[in-house]
Design a protein around this motif. Sequence first.
Motif, PDB file in Angstrom:
ATOM      1  N   MET A  30       8.323  16.794-161.763  1.00 26.13           N
ATOM      2  CA  MET A  30       8.051  15.421-162.208  1.00 26.13           C
ATOM      3  C   MET A  30       9.242  14.779-162.898  1.00 26.13           C
ATOM      4  SD  MET A  30       4.224  15.153-162.624  1.00 26.13           S
ATOM      5  CE  MET A  30       3.245  16.077-163.759  1.00 26.13           C
ATOM      6  N   ARG A  31      10.423  15.381-162.777  1.00 26.65           N
ATOM      7  CA  ARG A  31      11.587  14.801-163.451  1.00 26.65           C
ATOM      8  C   ARG A  31      12.345  13.851-162.538  1.00 26.65           C
ATOM      9  NH1 ARG A  31      11.267  20.008-164.950  1.00 26.65           N
ATOM     10  NH2 ARG A  31      10.833  20.395-167.171  1.00 26.65           N
ATOM     11  N   ASP A  32      11.879  13.715-161.324  1.00 31.11           N
ATOM     12  CA  ASP A  32      12.571  12.868-160.357  1.00 31.11           C
ATOM     13  C   ASP A  32      11.553  12.437-159.290  1.00 31.11           C
ATOM     14  OD1 ASP A  32      14.529  11.475-159.127  1.00 31.11           O
ATOM     15  OD2 ASP A  32      15.826  13.210-158.699  1.00 31.11           O
ATOM     16  N   GLY A  33      11.976  11.582-158.384  1.00 29.10           N
ATOM     17  CA  GLY A  33      11.080  11.172-157.306  1.00 29.10           C
ATOM     18  C   GLY A  33      10.192  10.017-157.730  1.00 29.10           C
ATOM     19  N   GLY A  34       9.103   9.823-156.959  1.00 28.98           N
ATOM     20  CA  GLY A  34       8.289   8.619-157.151  1.00 28.98           C
ATOM     21  C   GLY A  34       6.929   8.885-157.754  1.00 28.98           C
ATOM     22  N   ILE A  35       5.998   7.998-157.461  1.00 29.76           N
ATOM     23  CA  ILE A  35       4.681   8.098-158.087  1.00 29.76           C
ATOM     24  C   ILE A  35       3.550   7.845-157.097  1.00 29.76           C
ATOM     25  CG2 ILE A  35       5.350   7.457-160.434  1.00 29.76           C
ATOM     26  CD1 ILE A  35       4.427   4.597-159.591  1.00 29.76           C
ATOM     27  N   TRP A  36       3.812   7.970-155.817  1.00 32.95           N
ATOM     28  CA  TRP A  36       2.797   7.646-154.814  1.00 32.95           C
ATOM     29  C   TRP A  36       1.430   8.282-155.081  1.00 32.95           C
ATOM     30  CZ3 TRP A  36       1.260   4.172-151.698  1.00 32.95           C
ATOM     31  CH2 TRP A  36       0.298   4.464-150.708  1.00 32.95           C
ATOM     32  N   PRO A  37       1.363   9.600-155.359  1.00 34.95           N
ATOM     33  CA  PRO A  37       0.024  10.197-155.545  1.00 34.95           C
ATOM     34  C   PRO A  37      -0.718   9.555-156.719  1.00 34.95           C
ATOM     35  CG  PRO A  37       1.717  11.894-155.394  1.00 34.95           C
ATOM     36  CD  PRO A  37       2.446  10.591-155.507  1.00 34.95           C
ATOM     37  N   ALA A  38       0.016   9.227-157.766  1.00 36.04           N
ATOM     38  CA  ALA A  38      -0.638   8.630-158.932  1.00 36.04           C
ATOM     39  C   ALA A  38      -1.086   7.201-158.626  1.00 36.04           C
ATOM     40  CB  ALA A  38       0.317   8.644-160.122  1.00 36.04           C
ATOM     41  N   PHE A  39      -0.212   6.465-157.935  1.00 31.65           N
ATOM     42  CA  PHE A  39      -0.539   5.083-157.597  1.00 31.65           C
ATOM     43  C   PHE A  39      -1.785   5.026-156.723  1.00 31.65           C
ATOM     44  CE2 PHE A  39       0.066   1.533-154.545  1.00 31.65           C
ATOM     45  CZ  PHE A  39      -0.067   0.490-155.442  1.00 31.65           C
ATOM     46  N   LEU A  40      -1.793   5.878-155.677  1.00 31.04           N
ATOM     47  CA  LEU A  40      -2.929   5.893-154.772  1.00 31.04           C
ATOM     48  C   LEU A  40      -4.193   6.334-155.508  1.00 31.04           C
ATOM     49  CD1 LEU A  40      -3.575   5.407-151.770  1.00 31.04           C
ATOM     50  CD2 LEU A  40      -3.467   7.878-151.462  1.00 31.04           C
ATOM     51  N   GLY A  41      -4.015   7.340-156.401  1.00 30.05           N
ATOM     52  CA  GLY A  41      -5.167   7.828-157.159  1.00 30.05           C
ATOM     53  C   GLY A  41      -5.791   6.716-157.985  1.00 30.05           C
ATOM     54  N   THR A  42      -4.946   5.945-158.661  1.00 29.01           N
ATOM     55  CA  THR A  42      -5.465   4.845-159.477  1.00 29.01           C
ATOM     56  C   THR A  42      -6.196   3.829-158.606  1.00 29.01           C
ATOM     57  OG1 THR A  42      -3.844   5.097-161.231  1.00 29.01           O
ATOM     58  CG2 THR A  42      -4.771   2.908-160.932  1.00 29.01           C
ATOM     59  N   LEU A  43      -5.605   3.500-157.446  1.00 33.67           N
ATOM     60  CA  LEU A  43      -6.273   2.560-156.538  1.00 33.67           C
ATOM     61  C   LEU A  43      -7.652   3.065-156.165  1.00 33.67           C
ATOM     62  CD1 LEU A  43      -3.778   1.179-153.860  1.00 33.67           C
ATOM     63  CD2 LEU A  43      -4.741   0.066-155.868  1.00 33.67           C
ATOM     64  N   TYR A  44      -7.727   4.336-155.789  1.00 32.46           N
ATOM     65  CA  TYR A  44      -9.009   4.928-155.409  1.00 32.46           C
ATOM     66  C   TYR A  44     -10.015   4.820-156.542  1.00 32.46           C
ATOM     67  CZ  TYR A  44      -8.031   7.167-150.903  1.00 32.46           C
ATOM     68  OH  TYR A  44      -7.786   7.407-149.591  1.00 32.46           O
ATOM     69  N   LEU A  45      -9.559   5.235-157.729  1.00 25.48           N
ATOM     70  CA  LEU A  45     -10.485   5.270-158.869  1.00 25.48           C
ATOM     71  C   LEU A  45     -11.006   3.882-159.208  1.00 25.48           C
ATOM     72  CD1 LEU A  45      -8.659   7.824-161.188  1.00 25.48           C
ATOM     73  CD2 LEU A  45     -10.821   8.145-159.971  1.00 25.48           C
ATOM     74  N   VAL A  46     -10.068   2.927-159.253  1.00 22.69           N
ATOM     75  CA  VAL A  46     -10.450   1.582-159.660  1.00 22.69           C
ATOM     76  C   VAL A  46     -11.389   0.953-158.632  1.00 22.69           C
ATOM     77  CG1 VAL A  46      -9.575  -0.751-159.943  1.00 22.69           C
ATOM     78  CG2 VAL A  46      -8.454   1.138-161.096  1.00 22.69           C
ATOM     79  N   LEU A  47     -10.990   1.027-157.364  1.00 26.65           N
ATOM     80  CA  LEU A  47     -11.806   0.385-156.338  1.00 26.65           C
ATOM     81  C   LEU A  47     -13.173   1.036-156.236  1.00 26.65           C
ATOM     82  CD1 LEU A  47      -9.199  -0.455-153.586  1.00 26.65           C
ATOM     83  CD2 LEU A  47     -10.233  -1.936-155.314  1.00 26.65           C
ATOM     84  N   MET A  48     -13.185   2.394-156.315  1.00 24.11           N
ATOM     85  CA  MET A  48     -14.486   3.051-156.209  1.00 24.11           C
ATOM     86  C   MET A  48     -15.381   2.732-157.389  1.00 24.11           C
ATOM     87  SD  MET A  48     -14.382   6.751-154.560  1.00 24.11           S
ATOM     88  CE  MET A  48     -16.003   6.948-155.248  1.00 24.11           C
ATOM     89  N   SER A  49     -14.800   2.710-158.574  1.00 27.86           N
ATOM     90  CA  SER A  49     -15.644   2.410-159.741  1.00 27.86           C
ATOM     91  C   SER A  49     -16.161   0.982-159.643  1.00 27.86           C
ATOM     92  CB  SER A  49     -14.876   2.638-161.044  1.00 27.86           C
ATOM     93  OG  SER A  49     -13.894   1.652-161.214  1.00 27.86           O
ATOM     94  N   LEU A  50     -15.329   0.080-159.103  1.00 28.95           N
ATOM     95  CA  LEU A  50     -15.784  -1.299-158.938  1.00 28.95           C
ATOM     96  C   LEU A  50     -16.926  -1.369-157.928  1.00 28.95           C
ATOM     97  CD1 LEU A  50     -15.280  -4.219-159.780  1.00 28.95           C
ATOM     98  CD2 LEU A  50     -13.708  -4.444-157.880  1.00 28.95           C
ATOM     99  N   CYS A  51     -16.771  -0.601-156.828  1.00 29.75           N
ATOM    100  CA  CYS A  51     -17.820  -0.611-155.803  1.00 29.75           C
ATOM    101  C   CYS A  51     -19.141  -0.082-156.347  1.00 29.75           C
ATOM    102  CB  CYS A  51     -17.410   0.241-154.599  1.00 29.75           C
ATOM    103  SG  CYS A  51     -16.109  -0.518-153.655  1.00 29.75           S
TER     104      CYS A  51
END
Lengths: 258, 294
Positions: free
Chosen positions: B61-82
Amino acid sequence: MSEEQEYSIETKDLCLYYGDFQALNNVTVNISNGKITGLIGPSGCGKTTLLRCFNRVNERYGNVTTTGEIRILSKNIYDNDVSLINLRKSVGMVFQRPNPLPISVYENVVFGLRIHSKRKELKKAQLDDAVEKALREVYLWDDLKDQLQTKGTHLQLEQQQKLCIARLLPLKPEIILMDEPCSALDTEATQAVEELMYSLTGKYTIVIVTHNMAQARRVSDECIFMLLGELVEHTRTEDMFLNPKHKKTEDYIEGRYG
Amino acid sequence: MFEETPHIRQKLRVETTAKSLFLLMTVFIIIPLVLIVTYMIYKASPVLSLDFLLSKPIRGMRDGGIWPAFLGTLYLVLMSLCIAAPVGVMAAIYLNEYAKDNWLTRTVNLAVINLAGVPSIVHALFGLGAFVIFAGIGRSILAAALTLAVMTLPVIITSTKESLAAVPMSFREACWNVGATRWQTIRGIVLPNSVSGMLTGFILEVSRAAGETAPIMFTGAVFYKAIQEGDLFAYGLLDQCMALSMHLFTISTQVPDVPEALPYATAVVLLSTVLAVNALSIGLRVYIRSRKKW
């Protein structure tokens, strides 16, 4: 409208309570078929409450208890087999503040038809007819035939109020209740609405609540004077204004209180 | 006649002071916001790029991006909204349009308002107990989204109720008096005219759900999870996931020697995601409102 009936609304010992407060006290009244009956009295005397009893819409306003009897076209509307939906279809109401719905003029007029019919049963031509007929009956057709898609809430107040009356007509009501229908209108609009009311007499029984003595005198055939939830006097309009039987009626129509 | 007396001058001085004070306070709340956002973007700029968004963290986690976290947040937020939106809206409709005004209704209303103030860590424990353990869903996106939904329900109910109450009573009267049932009234008139207000509730729910760490930490979010980069459907419902808020917490406090830019960039992405969703809802609201007039 059934011709043989003399009265379209009959109440007997009607009492109504909002919680603990008694708003109507033993009101017994017979309202003549096909005529305009004026309902007058000072604020808070129960005019509007009485009006709202006639289609039982009072019950939608929370803590209301009613005792006594109300017969509409000889049918006791507290019988178990009375459908409130059909009752309100036959007994429509027009309000103080014109309240067209925030949809088009066309949809306002057919609103009643739509909610009372299955979607498939309504043909476009039939709806178009109903709109034209209703709008002609309230003298709006010539003004509005080219703007049926305008929102009802965008019209002038007078047109709005006429539209509110037109909205009831496709349902072929027997009785139209009007709760101070002109108090938000200017003089010309008031005159127009009053003329409309004349033209509707005979076809519908109209009960109109009004604060305006002159209006009651102009438009109504019969008049009911109420005070503190009680019916004081019910006679032909001329008689009430020329020879009131009760002292209180006389004082009120002469403007000594109100 | 009309000249200024000392008393009037005195009053005018107070007036000026009062006005300046209120203006000053308004400026005070704007300055930190602007400063924080600029500072964040400045600090994040070395790593901020599309690549950062679409790639996964590397080297512990000292380099690279955040895709898994970004996607995870999208999933969580959208699902909780649904989950929360339909339940919340229907409950609000019941409370506002059907329920009689009695002590029970008032108690329920009060409870809903109080529920909005329950700390998120309490919701986290509830979610852990109810969904993860009792319902046997296990630590997963589903359990975390359910927990977030429970947490945001009160907000949705309250704002939906307010938007329903804002529809003038006279429209309901008009409908009732031609014999419309309550549902016909709601469906035909009340709902179409209160959607814009409901969206406000959804905006709040999204903002809150995206930012929360505690509820998801216990119920479905993990420190690290490798998924296919750039794949929108990389998570399953019963998988655990990474999430931006959690990731931010991890790389700021749990992992040593993380380059400074990474947490800032993560924060910028989290903030932008929330803003983007908000902007979408606000746009929709403005559009709906422009069509409604009475």
